[in-house]
Design a protein around this motif. Structure first.
Motif, PDB file in Angstrom:
ATOM      1  N   HIS B 179       0.838  -1.203   0.000  1.00  0.00           N
ATOM      2  CA  HIS B 179       0.000   0.000   0.000  1.00  0.00           C
ATOM      3  C   HIS B 179       0.874   1.255   0.000  1.00  0.00           C
ATOM      4  O   HIS B 179       2.014   1.239   0.453  1.00  0.00           O
ATOM      5  CB  HIS B 179      -0.943   0.008   1.205  1.00  0.00           C
ATOM      6  CG  HIS B 179      -0.263   0.264   2.527  1.00  0.00           C
ATOM      7  ND1 HIS B 179       0.356  -0.733   3.240  1.00  0.00           N
ATOM      8  CD2 HIS B 179      -0.086   1.404   3.249  1.00  0.00           C
ATOM      9  CE1 HIS B 179       0.866  -0.219   4.351  1.00  0.00           C
ATOM     10  NE2 HIS B 179       0.625   1.068   4.381  1.00  0.00           N
ATOM     11  N   LEU B 202      -3.528   4.254   0.384  1.00  0.00           N
ATOM     12  CA  LEU B 202      -4.180   3.772  -0.841  1.00  0.00           C
ATOM     13  C   LEU B 202      -3.484   2.522  -1.370  1.00  0.00           C
ATOM     14  O   LEU B 202      -2.335   2.234  -1.026  1.00  0.00           O
ATOM     15  CB  LEU B 202      -4.206   4.870  -1.917  1.00  0.00           C
ATOM     16  CG  LEU B 202      -2.916   5.559  -2.358  1.00  0.00           C
ATOM     17  CD1 LEU B 202      -2.059   4.654  -3.215  1.00  0.00           C
ATOM     18  CD2 LEU B 202      -3.246   6.828  -3.136  1.00  0.00           C
ATOM     19  N   MET B 204      -2.925   0.397  -5.171  1.00  0.00           N
ATOM     20  CA  MET B 204      -3.008   0.560  -6.621  1.00  0.00           C
ATOM     21  C   MET B 204      -3.139  -0.817  -7.273  1.00  0.00           C
ATOM     22  O   MET B 204      -2.580  -1.810  -6.778  1.00  0.00           O
ATOM     23  CB  MET B 204      -1.745   1.242  -7.172  1.00  0.00           C
ATOM     24  CG  MET B 204      -1.406   2.605  -6.606  1.00  0.00           C
ATOM     25  SD  MET B 204      -2.540   3.936  -7.074  1.00  0.00           S
ATOM     26  CE  MET B 204      -2.206   4.089  -8.844  1.00  0.00           C
ATOM     27  N   LYS B 208      -4.335   2.082 -11.666  1.00  0.00           N
ATOM     28  CA  LYS B 208      -5.594   2.582 -11.084  1.00  0.00           C
ATOM     29  C   LYS B 208      -5.624   2.424  -9.564  1.00  0.00           C
ATOM     30  O   LYS B 208      -5.083   1.461  -9.009  1.00  0.00           O
ATOM     31  CB  LYS B 208      -6.773   1.827 -11.694  1.00  0.00           C
ATOM     32  CG  LYS B 208      -7.011   2.183 -13.161  1.00  0.00           C
ATOM     33  CD  LYS B 208      -8.502   2.209 -13.470  1.00  0.00           C
ATOM     34  CE  LYS B 208      -8.758   2.851 -14.815  1.00  0.00           C
ATOM     35  NZ  LYS B 208      -9.072   1.864 -15.851  1.00  0.00           N
ATOM     36  N   VAL B 209      -6.294   3.347  -8.913  1.00  0.00           N
ATOM     37  CA  VAL B 209      -6.459   3.289  -7.459  1.00  0.00           C
ATOM     38  C   VAL B 209      -7.498   2.208  -7.133  1.00  0.00           C
ATOM     39  O   VAL B 209      -8.628   2.274  -7.600  1.00  0.00           O
ATOM     40  CB  VAL B 209      -6.934   4.650  -6.917  1.00  0.00           C
ATOM     41  CG1 VAL B 209      -7.207   4.574  -5.428  1.00  0.00           C
ATOM     42  CG2 VAL B 209      -5.898   5.728  -7.216  1.00  0.00           C
ATOM     43  N   CYS B 212      -8.806   3.840  -1.438  1.00  0.00           N
ATOM     44  CA  CYS B 212      -8.189   5.083  -0.973  1.00  0.00           C
ATOM     45  C   CYS B 212      -8.937   5.592   0.241  1.00  0.00           C
ATOM     46  O   CYS B 212     -10.161   5.736   0.210  1.00  0.00           O
ATOM     47  CB  CYS B 212      -8.224   6.127  -2.094  1.00  0.00           C
ATOM     48  SG  CYS B 212      -7.476   7.700  -1.608  1.00  0.00           S
ATOM     49  N   THR B 234     -11.118   6.434  -6.044  1.00  0.00           N
ATOM     50  CA  THR B 234     -11.062   4.993  -6.297  1.00  0.00           C
ATOM     51  C   THR B 234     -11.449   4.704  -7.745  1.00  0.00           C
ATOM     52  O   THR B 234     -12.459   5.197  -8.234  1.00  0.00           O
ATOM     53  CB  THR B 234     -11.992   4.253  -5.320  1.00  0.00           C
ATOM     54  OG1 THR B 234     -11.591   4.598  -3.987  1.00  0.00           O
ATOM     55  CG2 THR B 234     -11.879   2.741  -5.490  1.00  0.00           C
ATOM     56  N   LEU B 238      -5.443   8.770 -10.559  1.00  0.00           N
ATOM     57  CA  LEU B 238      -4.963   9.953  -9.852  1.00  0.00           C
ATOM     58  C   LEU B 238      -4.579  11.042 -10.851  1.00  0.00           C
ATOM     59  O   LEU B 238      -3.624  11.786 -10.643  1.00  0.00           O
ATOM     60  CB  LEU B 238      -3.793   9.608  -8.909  1.00  0.00           C
ATOM     61  CG  LEU B 238      -4.132   8.811  -7.653  1.00  0.00           C
ATOM     62  CD1 LEU B 238      -2.867   8.422  -6.907  1.00  0.00           C
ATOM     63  CD2 LEU B 238      -5.039   9.604  -6.706  1.00  0.00           C
ATOM     64  N   LEU B 279      -1.391  12.517  -1.597  1.00  0.00           N
ATOM     65  CA  LEU B 279      -1.796  11.574  -2.653  1.00  0.00           C
ATOM     66  C   LEU B 279      -0.613  11.258  -3.568  1.00  0.00           C
ATOM     67  O   LEU B 279      -0.362  10.097  -3.903  1.00  0.00           O
ATOM     68  CB  LEU B 279      -2.957  12.161  -3.474  1.00  0.00           C
ATOM     69  CG  LEU B 279      -4.323  12.171  -2.773  1.00  0.00           C
ATOM     70  CD1 LEU B 279      -5.304  13.053  -3.549  1.00  0.00           C
ATOM     71  CD2 LEU B 279      -4.873  10.754  -2.627  1.00  0.00           C
ATOM     72  N   LYS B 283       1.085   7.587  -3.782  1.00  0.00           N
ATOM     73  CA  LYS B 283       1.129   6.893  -5.070  1.00  0.00           C
ATOM     74  C   LYS B 283       2.560   6.442  -5.384  1.00  0.00           C
ATOM     75  O   LYS B 283       2.794   5.321  -5.836  1.00  0.00           O
ATOM     76  CB  LYS B 283       0.610   7.806  -6.176  1.00  0.00           C
ATOM     77  CG  LYS B 283       0.500   7.087  -7.519  1.00  0.00           C
ATOM     78  CD  LYS B 283       0.150   8.045  -8.644  1.00  0.00           C
ATOM     79  CE  LYS B 283       0.061   7.292  -9.967  1.00  0.00           C
ATOM     80  NZ  LYS B 283      -0.076   8.219 -11.102  1.00  0.00           N
ATOM     81  N   THR B 288       2.332  -1.935  -7.354  1.00  0.00           N
ATOM     82  CA  THR B 288       1.158  -2.092  -8.228  1.00  0.00           C
ATOM     83  C   THR B 288       0.693  -3.534  -8.345  1.00  0.00           C
ATOM     84  O   THR B 288       1.301  -4.452  -8.018  1.00  0.00           O
ATOM     85  CB  THR B 288       1.438  -1.570  -9.645  1.00  0.00           C
ATOM     86  OG1 THR B 288       2.670  -2.134 -10.079  1.00  0.00           O
ATOM     87  CG2 THR B 288       1.497  -0.079  -9.661  1.00  0.00           C
TER      88      THR B 288
END
Lengths: 166, 288
Positions: B179, B202, B204, B208-209, B212, B234, B238, B279, B283, B288
């Motif tokens: 995360h 969050l 991924m 894509k999220v 979150c 979500t 982002l 954020l 990220k 991922t």
């Protein structure tokens, strides 16, 4: 309010005293034990002038009651010098590198730096600055305080600092 | 500044502590690290006649794993949180947050239980605990109950704790491995409360999220869980437009006071800036 009996070790000596529960540790040290090295600066836990070492932690003694320190092992600036009376490397560092001007923050700075070096014997400048961020100095601009701590770290590490005081 | 007189109690078990709080009534206060309570007592804004020190209650200390959760004892200090290898590995946002609380001396003594239970909107851990969906264990005369952090805060210094109850532990579901996380705090100086701060956790999936969660500190009478903003993000990548929309949703739930940290409108905007930064940071840290 009834007084409480507390026993603790201060600068290597056993101490047994009666205290009111509301007595702050800084008042106990200064007024009952006559250890006036720890200073009262802001009295609101911001400035760090009252910092002492307590059971391996740097503590602002204006924000703790003496009864809470029952059983603790405390060190103040009065307990910093070596057994033979020579200065501790930190005290020597503050002298050699001009780490003080008025001196009001110095006991707290030295006790905080003592614990910092116990936890990290070779700190970077940034780690020193972060490590003493709970101690305010209104004179020096911190530059020489950082150098004093670097001096002590080098001396305690067996590699004396080359740079002389500016 | 000298506090009013009080009787000092030092129980060694939760049962004894709760018993004392129950029998001594409204004039008794529990004290954890005391770095909020003692200053209040020195200013005589608090004058408890009995102080029940939780420092000797061994059951309130330590960090342990319990299934999919990590349970942090209420009397665990910020310094101990920072040095916990388990937390550094599993819930690193706690270390990041702890390092932004007060200063080294305060972190040696200040406890996570005191930080979350005091109800001070300036404290940093409550929003982080809301972000993490933590559960507080509260013990009173009639036993233990569990209260979600997201339902705990009612107003400034006003929480779901009943008189005589203490928070004994914080149960945090471990976020998914990989995360991303961040706690971004704007403050005027070391030791200050936040002008505004944002916590983000969050996950991924590809670009894509997948999930979150967002918490906000010191921009309302209580810490805030920005549920709507998390939902907006979500499923997104982002991208700038979606982040802008989520930030607007987060800003919309703030109602900060105008004080020495700035006018209310400025603090709301800073909450948005902190969220944007958190954020991006989260990220960049996410697998991922």
């Amino acid at each position: 309010m009834a007084k409480s009996q507390i026993s603790l070790t201060v600068n290597g000596k056993k101490v047994e005293e009666l205290v009111e529960p509301r007595t702050l540790l800084i008042h106990f040290l200064r007024e009952q034990l006559n250890l006036t090295g720890p200073h009262i600066g802001c009295d609101t836990s911001h400035c760090g002038a009252c910092t002492v070492d307590l059971d391996g932690k740097s503590v602002k003694s204006c924000t703790m009651f003496a009864v809470q320190a029952n059983g603790a092992d405390i060190r103040t600036i009065e307990g910093m010098a070596n057994a033979d009376g020579t200065l501790h490397a930190l005290q020597e560092g503050f002298r050699e590198m001009h780490g003080l001007q008025c001196g009001f923050c110095t006991p707290g700075m030295i006790l905080r730096a003592y614990r910092l070096l116990q936890e990290n014997s070779n700190p970077t400048e940034e780690e020193i600055r972060f490590g003493i961020s709970g101690n305010l100095c209104r004179c020096t601009g911190y530059q020489n305080i950082v150098k004093a701590i670097q001096y002590a770290a080098a001396k305690l590490g067996g590699v004396p600092l080359q740079e002389a005081a500016e | 500044m000298i506090p009013g007189p009080f009787a000092y109690h030092r129980p060694t078990s939760v049962k004894e502590a709760v018993g004392l709080l129950g029998s001594l009534g409204d004039d008794a206060r529990a004290i954890a690290g005391g770095h909020s309570l003692i200053p209040m007592m020195k200013l005589r804004l608090a004058s408890p006649t009995h102080l029940i020190d939780l420092a000797a209650v061994a059951d309130l200390k330590g960090v342990r794993e319990d299934g999919r959760d990590i349970v942090v004892g209420a009397m665990t200090t910020q310094h101990e949180l920072i040095n916990s290898e388990l937390l550094a590995k599993k819930i690193p946002i706690l270390r990041e947050t702890s390092l932004l609380i007060a200063d080294p001396q305060v972190r040696y003594i200040g406890t996570v239980g005191g930080n979350v239970a005091n109800g001070d909107p300036g404290n940093d851990m409550p929003a982080v605990m809301m972000c993490l969906n933590a559960i507080y264990h509260a013990v009173g005369k009639s036993g233990e109950r569990r209260i979600a952090a997201r339902e705990f805060y009612q107003g400034a210094y006003f929480t779901s704790l009943e008189p005589g109850e203490i928070v004994t532990a914080i149960r945090i579901p471990v976020p998914a491995a990989g995360h991303g996380y961040a706690y971004e705090k704007l403050k005027r100086k070391i030791g200050d409360y936040a002008t505004a701060a944002a916590a983000v956790v969050l996950t991924m999936q590809g670009d894509k999220v997948a999930s979150c969660s967002i918490g906000l500190t010191n921009v309302a009478e209580t810490p805030l869980w920005a549920e709507e903003a998390g939902k907006i993000l979500t499923g997104s990548t982002l991208d700038a437009a979606t982040v802008k929309k989520a930030v607007a949703a987060a800003e919309a739930i703030t109602s900060p006071a105008t004080d020495g940290r700035g006018p209310a409108a400025y603090r709301t905007k800073m909450a948005g800036v902190m969220l944007t930064r958190a954020l991006a940071s989260a990220k960049s840290r996410a697998g991922t």
